[in-house]
Write a protein that holds these residues in place. Structure first.
Motif, PDB file in Angstrom:
ATOM      1  N   UNK A 166       0.811  -1.223   0.000  1.00  0.00           N
ATOM      2  CA  UNK A 166       0.000   0.000   0.000  1.00  0.00           C
ATOM      3  C   UNK A 166       0.843   1.271   0.000  1.00  0.00           C
ATOM      4  N   UNK A 167       1.971   1.249   0.668  1.00  0.00           N
ATOM      5  CA  UNK A 167       2.848   2.427   0.704  1.00  0.00           C
ATOM      6  C   UNK A 167       4.007   2.284  -0.275  1.00  0.00           C
ATOM      7  N   UNK A 168       4.496   1.058  -0.452  1.00  0.00           N
ATOM      8  CA  UNK A 168       5.680   0.841  -1.281  1.00  0.00           C
ATOM      9  C   UNK A 168       5.411   1.059  -2.764  1.00  0.00           C
ATOM     10  N   UNK A 169       4.285   0.545  -3.282  1.00  0.00           N
ATOM     11  CA  UNK A 169       4.023   0.667  -4.719  1.00  0.00           C
ATOM     12  C   UNK A 169       3.879   2.125  -5.150  1.00  0.00           C
ATOM     13  N   UNK A 170       3.097   2.957  -4.447  1.00  0.00           N
ATOM     14  CA  UNK A 170       3.048   4.370  -4.844  1.00  0.00           C
ATOM     15  C   UNK A 170       4.422   5.040  -4.833  1.00  0.00           C
ATOM     16  N   UNK A 171       5.279   4.652  -3.900  1.00  0.00           N
ATOM     17  CA  UNK A 171       6.624   5.237  -3.857  1.00  0.00           C
ATOM     18  C   UNK A 171       7.432   4.829  -5.086  1.00  0.00           C
ATOM     19  N   UNK A 172       7.300   3.585  -5.508  1.00  0.00           N
ATOM     20  CA  UNK A 172       8.000   3.116  -6.709  1.00  0.00           C
ATOM     21  C   UNK A 172       7.495   3.855  -7.944  1.00  0.00           C
ATOM     22  N   UNK A 173       6.187   4.019  -8.048  1.00  0.00           N
ATOM     23  CA  UNK A 173       5.620   4.695  -9.220  1.00  0.00           C
ATOM     24  C   UNK A 173       5.971   6.177  -9.235  1.00  0.00           C
ATOM     25  N   UNK A 174       6.051   6.792  -8.076  1.00  0.00           N
ATOM     26  CA  UNK A 174       6.463   8.192  -8.021  1.00  0.00           C
ATOM     27  C   UNK A 174       7.919   8.328  -8.464  1.00  0.00           C
ATOM     28  N   UNK A 175       8.765   7.394  -8.044  1.00  0.00           N
ATOM     29  CA  UNK A 175      10.165   7.407  -8.489  1.00  0.00           C
ATOM     30  C   UNK A 175      10.255   7.196  -9.995  1.00  0.00           C
ATOM     31  N   UNK A 176       9.373   6.371 -10.528  1.00  0.00           N
ATOM     32  CA  UNK A 176       9.341   6.125 -11.970  1.00  0.00           C
ATOM     33  C   UNK A 176       8.926   7.377 -12.725  1.00  0.00           C
ATOM     34  N   UNK A 177       7.970   8.118 -12.174  1.00  0.00           N
ATOM     35  CA  UNK A 177       7.540   9.364 -12.813  1.00  0.00           C
ATOM     36  C   UNK A 177       8.685  10.386 -12.819  1.00  0.00           C
ATOM     37  N   UNK A 178       9.357  10.545 -11.708  1.00  0.00           N
ATOM     38  CA  UNK A 178      10.465  11.502 -11.649  1.00  0.00           C
ATOM     39  C   UNK A 178      11.579  11.126 -12.618  1.00  0.00           C
ATOM     40  N   UNK A 179      11.863   9.858 -12.717  1.00  0.00           N
ATOM     41  CA  UNK A 179      12.894   9.370 -13.646  1.00  0.00           C
ATOM     42  C   UNK A 179      12.509   9.686 -15.097  1.00  0.00           C
ATOM     43  N   UNK A 180      11.231   9.503 -15.421  1.00  0.00           N
ATOM     44  CA  UNK A 180      10.765   9.823 -16.775  1.00  0.00           C
ATOM     45  C   UNK A 180      10.845  11.326 -17.045  1.00  0.00           C
ATOM     46  N   UNK A 181      10.416  12.121 -16.060  1.00  0.00           N
ATOM     47  CA  UNK A 181      10.435  13.572 -16.235  1.00  0.00           C
ATOM     48  C   UNK A 181      11.852  14.100 -16.455  1.00  0.00           C
ATOM     49  N   UNK A 182      12.826  13.413 -15.868  1.00  0.00           N
ATOM     50  CA  UNK A 182      14.221  13.837 -15.989  1.00  0.00           C
ATOM     51  C   UNK A 182      14.890  13.300 -17.247  1.00  0.00           C
ATOM     52  N   UNK A 183      14.093  12.595 -18.092  1.00  0.00           N
ATOM     53  CA  UNK A 183      14.654  12.099 -19.340  1.00  0.00           C
ATOM     54  C   UNK A 183      15.238  10.707 -19.257  1.00  0.00           C
ATOM     55  N   UNK A 184      14.818   9.908 -18.305  1.00  0.00           N
ATOM     56  CA  UNK A 184      15.254   8.523 -18.133  1.00  0.00           C
ATOM     57  C   UNK A 184      16.771   8.396 -17.994  1.00  0.00           C
ATOM     58  N   UNK A 185      17.398   9.141 -17.099  1.00  0.00           N
ATOM     59  CA  UNK A 185      18.857   9.075 -16.974  1.00  0.00           C
ATOM     60  C   UNK A 185      19.342   7.686 -16.573  1.00  0.00           C
ATOM     61  N   UNK A 186      20.369   7.207 -17.288  1.00  0.00           N
ATOM     62  CA  UNK A 186      20.945   5.905 -16.978  1.00  0.00           C
ATOM     63  C   UNK A 186      20.170   4.721 -17.509  1.00  0.00           C
ATOM     64  N   UNK A 187      19.076   4.975 -18.255  1.00  0.00           N
ATOM     65  CA  UNK A 187      18.280   3.881 -18.787  1.00  0.00           C
ATOM     66  C   UNK A 187      17.611   3.055 -17.695  1.00  0.00           C
ATOM     67  N   UNK A 188      17.282   1.805 -18.013  1.00  0.00           N
ATOM     68  CA  UNK A 188      16.596   0.932 -17.057  1.00  0.00           C
ATOM     69  C   UNK A 188      17.389   0.799 -15.767  1.00  0.00           C
ATOM     70  N   UNK A 189      18.705   0.605 -15.909  1.00  0.00           N
ATOM     71  CA  UNK A 189      19.532   0.420 -14.724  1.00  0.00           C
ATOM     72  C   UNK A 189      19.526   1.678 -13.858  1.00  0.00           C
ATOM     73  N   UNK A 190      19.426   2.829 -14.500  1.00  0.00           N
ATOM     74  CA  UNK A 190      19.356   4.074 -13.741  1.00  0.00           C
ATOM     75  C   UNK A 190      18.131   4.118 -12.858  1.00  0.00           C
ATOM     76  N   UNK A 191      17.002   3.644 -13.398  1.00  0.00           N
ATOM     77  CA  UNK A 191      15.798   3.608 -12.567  1.00  0.00           C
ATOM     78  C   UNK A 191      15.929   2.577 -11.454  1.00  0.00           C
ATOM     79  N   UNK A 192      16.485   1.417 -11.773  1.00  0.00           N
ATOM     80  CA  UNK A 192      16.616   0.368 -10.765  1.00  0.00           C
ATOM     81  C   UNK A 192      17.516   0.810  -9.614  1.00  0.00           C
ATOM     82  N   UNK A 193      18.521   1.619  -9.907  1.00  0.00           N
ATOM     83  CA  UNK A 193      19.363   2.175  -8.843  1.00  0.00           C
ATOM     84  C   UNK A 193      18.528   3.057  -7.916  1.00  0.00           C
ATOM     85  N   UNK A 194      17.603   3.815  -8.492  1.00  0.00           N
ATOM     86  CA  UNK A 194      16.714   4.657  -7.670  1.00  0.00           C
ATOM     87  C   UNK A 194      15.767   3.787  -6.847  1.00  0.00           C
ATOM     88  N   UNK A 195      15.205   2.774  -7.507  1.00  0.00           N
ATOM     89  CA  UNK A 195      14.199   1.939  -6.845  1.00  0.00           C
ATOM     90  C   UNK A 195      14.766   1.208  -5.643  1.00  0.00           C
TER      91      UNK A 195
END
Length: 676
Positions: A166-195
């Motif tokens: 309930x709390x973890x999934x929204x946090x992951x999706x919010x991190x995904x949105x920020x990563x997209x807004x920033x232009x997907x830095x680092x590709x998939x691995x860049x997002x996984x480092x954030x996650x």
């Protein structure tokens, strides 16, 4: 151009309502920065019954700019048509292919659904193997009870959410949105480092198993300096503060659990030594009765359902149950809405409670002794006696019940043939008790027997599982012993139990076998008519994997397990102590009724048991809420009437009937007029 389902395809399959979407209560967000699919690896009617997705669907769709949609595994008839015509698997809400989404999240409810995960990814246009996935493809994530050992799926998933979502999934999706807004830095691995920086998130890519010469795991090596050595589960401390869905989707056709599902509490402290859920969902966290009452009223008003099921791992243990049931029955009896409990614990059974929950409609009673002999019940820490069962059924028979269903397991550690045959003896004793009380026969007893599968994070995670031949031999013993009038014997398929055991305690080396089995045509392995044991054995052989290593071997006392870097909070020392007590047939009391047993969860995770046994609850007060939408059973009736008028018959579909789905979808507008 993306090909979509056509009317003739819907007309040709058994249940077209699985694929149409547009149900009453579904949410369509046309504009969203991040769009994910909640993917259930089984058919629609099973997935629509899963409470976890109802909660996450509600919570994610309340987020600005983020949308949750649904997708289920197409049954074999529809899959064949889709592959023949090149039609991709899409979500029900916006008909987008899985490959067009930002994330796809699967629930791991059952080990034998894993081939369906691969199949759905492939049907949705997503590269199945994680290592071959492009940067523009969706992030594939998993959650659910089996996520505490996701290693067999490590080759196919990007991340896992360990624990409550309930709390973890929204946090992951919010991190995904920020990563997209920033232009997907680092590709998939860049997002996984954030996650991975989010508590409770496990990224398999940043861990590498190392094995001993004998094939056992030496250690799980962390390959990324920022990755935690151990990922602890997320836990919602107070369920009263969670925004529970009060306007869930109402399906067009029947689903497995076609009713309101009200989660009264999460977790269990009974301590059954075979029970995986009882360990990984600790501690017990109850909802206050006034909160539950409000949620119940809202859902009845918003859906028109005529049954409320009070769900948890052991609902009879809800501390406020008697008073709460009185209130619920008083609230809803005049509306012909019943209140039900999934099952009743023998030692917590009360005829008064049974009579209360069946005041609107009466059915049989279900009990789970789990084992036939007292010796085995003590080994598994069931904490009930034969006297408890006889007292329970006596009270039921004296009050008019004549049908009883009993759940058992075979293959438990330390079991003998006498213990197996004790199941049949106990069933016959129940019949004799009925005759003793009523003076005549006719009691119908159903005996349902599952095969024990050792699971991670239980006291029995060290023990070998029975072999296929041994399971079948024990089943034959019971078949002969239960050739008794009015006793129905049901038992689980032994081959599926063996494969469940392989994957329950498996590691990453099973990934190749999983892939080969899927490529050979395996899917819907949990369905007996689809499961092919020989195909699985061939896949395991080609992958160079010995299944006996995973399920027929006694594990070493100090052996490192493939799942121990993912922690639900229960300590290994506690589980080992429980295993030792099982060998001595010693019981461990429920910690809610005495002292702490030292499992370590509350202390390690900083979360306390929430029990409202001393809660001052005013049952006479009116529920304090303002319904979001005042819709009653008339809503559902209007929907079904509109469908029937349009000729939409789910049991006998035709081209005309399926075309009428649009009229069915639009019926919600007419239904609103009825409600007003």
């Amino acid at each position: 151009m993306k090909k979509e389902l056509t009317i003739d395809m819907l007309a040709a399959v058994k249940r077209p309502d699985r694929y149409t979407g547009g149900e009453f209560g579904s949410i369509v967000k046309q504009d969203a920065e991040v769009r994910m699919a909640l993917a259930f690896p089984d058919v629609y009617e099973v997935g629509m019954s899963y409470l976890g997705f109802k909660i996450l669907y509600h919570l994610v769709n309340k987020m600005d700019g983020i949308a949750a949609e649904r997708v289920y595994a197409p049954w074999v008839d529809m899959e064949q048509l889709m592959r023949e015509r090149g039609v991709v698997l899409t979500t029900l809400e916006t008909k987008q292919a899985l490959s067009e989404l930002d994330a796809v999240g699967f629930t791991l409810q059952y080990e034998l659904s894993y081939t369906n995960i691969l199949n759905m990814l492939d049907l949705g246009g997503v590269t199945v193997r994680k290592a071959e996935r492009r940067d523009d493809e969706p992030i594939v994530m998993v959650g659910g009870p089996c996520v505490f050992n996701p290693e067999p799926l490590a080759d196919f998933i990007d991340l896992a959410i360990i624990g409550d979502g309930e709390e973890a999934l929204p946090e992951v999706l919010e991190a995904l949105r920020q990563w997209k807004q920033e232009g997907r830095p680092g590709g998939r691995k860049g997002f996984l480092h954030r996650a991975q920086q989010i508590p409770g998130i496990y990224v398999p890519e940043f861990y590498e198993p190392e094995y001993n010469a004998d094939g056992t795991l030496a250690r799980m090596k962390v390959t990324d300096p920022a990755a935690p050595a151990c990922v602890e589960k997320r836990v919602v401390a107070d369920l009263n503060k969670v925004d529970f869905p009060t306007a869930p989707i109402v399906p067009f056709g029947e689903i497995v659990h076609d009713r309101i599902m009200l989660e009264v509490f999460r977790g269990c402290s009974r301590g059954c030594r075979f029970c995986h859920a009882g360990m990984v969902y600790r501690p017990v966290r109850e909802r206050r009765p006034e909160v539950l009452r409000e949620l119940a009223h809202r859902q009845v008003d918003n859906t028109g359902y005529d049954e409320i099921s009070l769900v948890s791992l052991s609902t009879a243990d809800y501390s406020c149950l008697p008073c709460f049931l009185d209130t619920m029955i008083a609230d809803f009896k005049s509306r012909d809405v019943s209140v039900s409990l999934p099952s009743l614990r023998i030692d917590a059974f009360s005829v008064d409670i049974a009579k209360k929950v069946q005041v609107v409609r009466k059915s049989g009673l279900t009990f789970a002794p789990e084992a036939g002999s007292q010796r085995m019940r003590d080994i598994i820490n069931k904490g009930v006696t034969e006297e408890d069962l006889m007292n329970a059924v006596s009270g039921a028979f004296e009050n008019g019940w004549s049908k009883v269903k009993l759940y058992f397991m075979i293959g438990l550690p330390g079991e003998t043939d006498d213990d197996v045959l004790a199941i049949a003896k106990l069933a016959r004793k129940v019949q004799w008790k009925y005759k003793e009380i009523t003076g005549h026969g006719g009691c119908q007893v159903t005996v349902s027997v599952a095969s024990f599968v050792p699971k991670p994070y239980t006291a029995f995670q060290w023990v070998p599982q029975d072999t296929l031949d041994e399971i079948r031999r024990k089943q034959r013993l019971l078949i002969e012993a239960l050739r008794v009038k009015n006793i129905t014997f049901q038992y689980h398929d032994s081959q599926t139990s063996i494969m469940e055991g392989v994957f329950a305690r498996g590691d990453r080396r099973l990934g190749k076998a999983l892939y080969l089995a899927w490529k050979a045509g395996e899917s819907f392995d949990g369905w007996g008519d689809q499961f092919n044991y020989e195909r699985w054995q061939q896949a395991l052989q080609e992958a160079g994997v010995d299944p006996d290593f995973y399920n027929h071997r006694l594990r070493g006392e100090k052996e490192t397990f493939p799942w121990e870097h993912l922690q639900p909070g229960v300590s290994r020392a506690f589980l080992a102590h429980e295993y030792a007590k099982a060998k001595e047939q010693m019981l461990t009391k429920d910690c809610r009724q005495g002292k702490c047993n030292g499992c370590g969860i509350c202390q390690k995770l900083g979360v306390s048991i929430m029990d409202y046994s001393g809660h001052a609850y005013d049952a006479s007060a009116e529920p304090k809420f303002v319904p979001v939408e005042e819709r009653t059973a008339a809503v559902r009736k209007a929907l079904r009437d509109a469908a029937a008028a349009a000729g939409y018959d789910l049991l006998a579909p035709s081209v005309a009937q399926v075309a009428a789905a649009t009229a069915y979808k639009a019926a919600g507008t007419a239904a609103e007029g009825v409600a007003e």
